[in-house]
Design a protein around this motif. Structure first.
Motif, PDB file in Angstrom:
ATOM      1  N   LEU A 157     -26.322   8.060  23.300  1.00  0.00           N
ATOM      2  CA  LEU A 157     -25.528   8.803  23.407  1.00  0.00           C
ATOM      3  C   LEU A 157     -24.670   9.663  22.362  1.00  0.00           C
ATOM      4  CD1 LEU A 157     -24.631   4.325  22.678  1.00  0.00           C
ATOM      5  CD2 LEU A 157     -24.217   5.542  24.623  1.00  0.00           C
ATOM      6  N   ALA A 158     -23.553  10.163  22.754  1.00  0.00           N
ATOM      7  CA  ALA A 158     -22.604  11.086  22.131  1.00  0.00           C
ATOM      8  C   ALA A 158     -20.906  11.291  21.651  1.00  0.00           C
ATOM      9  CB  ALA A 158     -22.614  12.755  22.687  1.00  0.00           C
ATOM     10  N   SER A 159     -20.700  10.409  22.167  1.00  0.00           N
ATOM     11  CA  SER A 159     -18.810  10.308  21.891  1.00  0.00           C
ATOM     12  C   SER A 159     -18.383   9.643  20.474  1.00  0.00           C
ATOM     13  CB  SER A 159     -18.308   9.459  23.271  1.00  0.00           C
ATOM     14  OG  SER A 159     -18.581   8.206  23.240  1.00  0.00           O
ATOM     15  N   PRO A 160     -18.285   9.938  19.413  1.00  0.00           N
ATOM     16  CA  PRO A 160     -17.798   9.167  18.788  1.00  0.00           C
ATOM     17  C   PRO A 160     -17.617   8.012  18.457  1.00  0.00           C
ATOM     18  CG  PRO A 160     -17.130  11.525  18.423  1.00  0.00           C
ATOM     19  CD  PRO A 160     -17.670  11.604  19.664  1.00  0.00           C
ATOM     20  N   GLU A 161     -16.909   7.552  19.393  1.00  0.00           N
ATOM     21  CA  GLU A 161     -16.352   6.004  19.223  1.00  0.00           C
ATOM     22  C   GLU A 161     -17.429   5.380  19.770  1.00  0.00           C
ATOM     23  OE1 GLU A 161     -13.142   8.724  19.895  1.00  0.00           O
ATOM     24  OE2 GLU A 161     -15.247   9.010  21.078  1.00  0.00           O
ATOM     25  N   ALA A 179     -20.948  13.211  28.358  1.00  0.00           N
ATOM     26  CA  ALA A 179     -19.837  13.395  27.027  1.00  0.00           C
ATOM     27  C   ALA A 179     -19.426  15.136  27.093  1.00  0.00           C
ATOM     28  CB  ALA A 179     -19.718  11.846  25.679  1.00  0.00           C
ATOM     29  N   ALA A 180     -19.471  15.970  27.584  1.00  0.00           N
ATOM     30  CA  ALA A 180     -18.775  17.033  27.702  1.00  0.00           C
ATOM     31  C   ALA A 180     -18.470  17.465  26.086  1.00  0.00           C
ATOM     32  CB  ALA A 180     -18.495  17.323  28.740  1.00  0.00           C
ATOM     33  N   MET A 181     -16.992  17.403  26.070  1.00  0.00           N
ATOM     34  CA  MET A 181     -17.192  17.616  24.739  1.00  0.00           C
ATOM     35  C   MET A 181     -17.738  16.783  23.235  1.00  0.00           C
ATOM     36  SD  MET A 181     -13.525  16.313  21.942  1.00  0.00           S
ATOM     37  CE  MET A 181     -12.911  16.564  23.998  1.00  0.00           C
ATOM     38  N   VAL A 214      -7.142   6.761  22.671  1.00  0.00           N
ATOM     39  CA  VAL A 214      -7.523   6.368  24.345  1.00  0.00           C
ATOM     40  C   VAL A 214      -8.608   6.377  23.891  1.00  0.00           C
ATOM     41  CG1 VAL A 214      -5.870   7.528  25.123  1.00  0.00           C
ATOM     42  CG2 VAL A 214      -8.076   8.279  25.313  1.00  0.00           C
ATOM     43  N   GLY A 215      -9.272   6.874  22.785  1.00  0.00           N
ATOM     44  CA  GLY A 215     -11.587   5.680  22.908  1.00  0.00           C
ATOM     45  C   GLY A 215     -11.923   7.663  22.965  1.00  0.00           C
ATOM     46  N   GLY A 216     -11.861   8.514  23.978  1.00  0.00           N
ATOM     47  CA  GLY A 216     -12.649   9.241  24.189  1.00  0.00           C
ATOM     48  C   GLY A 216     -11.766   9.776  25.890  1.00  0.00           C
TER      49      GLY A 216
END
Length: 384
Positions: A36-40, A120-122, A326-328
């Protein structure tokens, strides 16, 4: 070399419950590990709260054993202090993060087993993801983007409390914005008072800066204040969100300077009708498309259907890191034809846009309906 073990924290009950729920889903899908990569998502499972997410950060959840976080070497003290229950693998500046990720996965996932990766490309650039896969050709790669979506959508009692606290911060900031606005006041002054109030009220850095712009620029949806000065006969749009421990509760109001122009009262009443209709429709077992239809019907019925449609009338909110609340990257919106099932514990930013007038609030879905958590006056607002 194995990932470095860290000490066990004193109390992590909620995080342990979340991790156990994820592992149950992993077992159902025969997954040996999830990346998992997104900070959220990383925050949701571990509580890692810092600004170092601008550099590559990855949370690896194996089927058994402590999770492993991969970060820059510079983040070692932060990780050690905040999430001692995780193992930690670092990479040096100038080295390839894919090497560190592949090394950990090689230890945790035997050949022939499945790994799910969040798209999560960003935060997980495709180039790094590709290099990880090249280094581990004998694993089965699956999409894990939605593994936590339903869990994060429904808030726990503790999470709802944080959203409520964020709503109080939002109301305090909006109140001072309205009292500060007036002829000759600059947008920058509004921004300064909003930020000051947010932090004095117990808020933290929000995912978005407050959005402040004249109604003539309303369609430029994600621009904010400049050096413009408020003038009599014009209107200003203010959208902001308090943030408490990364949980958000946005709201927006339209403020007129000196006097409200022709048509403002009519647009205001249509917007209020839409907001109330959406709130009433936002209840357990309803679908997002039904909520949108209720909003659209209420708005168009107010003026014989002359108001243009909008792409959504709200979206799910909760955990958010810059550059978003918005959470991602994906926005779970209340849209025409939407089929997402509404459940108690969800929190939405309900938005009612009518021509050049906007009113919005954060709503909590309860077992019996929806309640607006932000309470700033929804009367037509005119300041001097």
């Amino acid at each position: 070399m194995t990932a470095e073990p860290l000490t066990t924290p004193r109390s992590r009950t909620e995080y342990e419950v979340r991790l156990a729920a994820l592992r149950a889903r992993m077992a159902e899908q025969d997954l040996t590990a999830v990346a998992l990569a997104s900070p959220e998502n990383v925050y949701y499972l571990t509580g890692l709260d810092h600004l170092g997410y601008f550099a590559f950060t990855l949370l690896l959840v194996p089927a058994e054993g402590a999770p492993i976080v991969v970060t820059r070497e510079m983040e070692r003290p932060t990780v050690r202090a905040q999430i001692p229950g995780c193992r930690h693998r670092t990479f040096a500046d100038g080295s390839d993060p894919a090497d560190a990720v592949a090394a950990v996965l090689a230890e945790e996932v035997p050949p022939g087993r499945s790994i799910a990766i969040e798209d999560a490309a960003m935060f997980f650039p495709p180039s790094i993801s590709k290099r990880v896969r090249v280094r581990l050709p004998n694993r089965i790669w699956r999409d894990g983007t939605t593994l936590l979506s339903s869990a994060r959508a429904v808030k726990s009692t503790a999470e709802i409390d944080l959203v409520k606290r964020a709503a109080a911060v939002s109301d305090a900031a909006m109140s001072v914005a309205i009292s500060t606005a007036g002829h000759g006041v600059s947008e920058a002054e509004l921004a300064a008072t909003i930020h000051y109030t947010m932090y004095r009220a117990g808020g933290h850095q929000p995912g978005f800066a407050p959005l402040i712009r004249p109604l003539s620029m309303l369609d430029q949806e994600h621009v904010t204040w400049g050096d413009r000065v408020l003038e009599a006969g014009t209107g200003i749009f203010v959208e902001l969100s308090g943030c408490v421990r990364r949980y958000h509760a946005p709201l927006s109001r339209t403020v007129y300077i000196g006097h409200a122009p022709a048509g403002a009262e009519e647009a205001h009443q249509a917007a209020l009708a839409g907001l109330e209709a959406a709130r009433q429709a936002l209840r357990p077992r309803a679908r997002t498309g039904q909520v949108y239809a209720a909003w659209q019907h209420a708005v168009t019925a107010t003026t014989a259907g002359v108001w243009p449609s909008r792409h959504h009338c709200g979206y799910l909110v909760g955990i958010g890191f810059p550059p978003s609340w918005v959470g991602g990257g994906e926005v779970l919106g209340i849209r025409a034809g939407g089929d997402v099932l509404i459940e108690a514990g969800m929190t939405f930013h309900l938005m009612s846009w009518v021509t050049g007038h906007v009113v919005s609030d954060t709503a909590l879905v309860t077992p019996t309906g929806a309640r607006l958590l932000t309470t700033t006056s929804r009367e037509l607002t005119v300041v001097g």
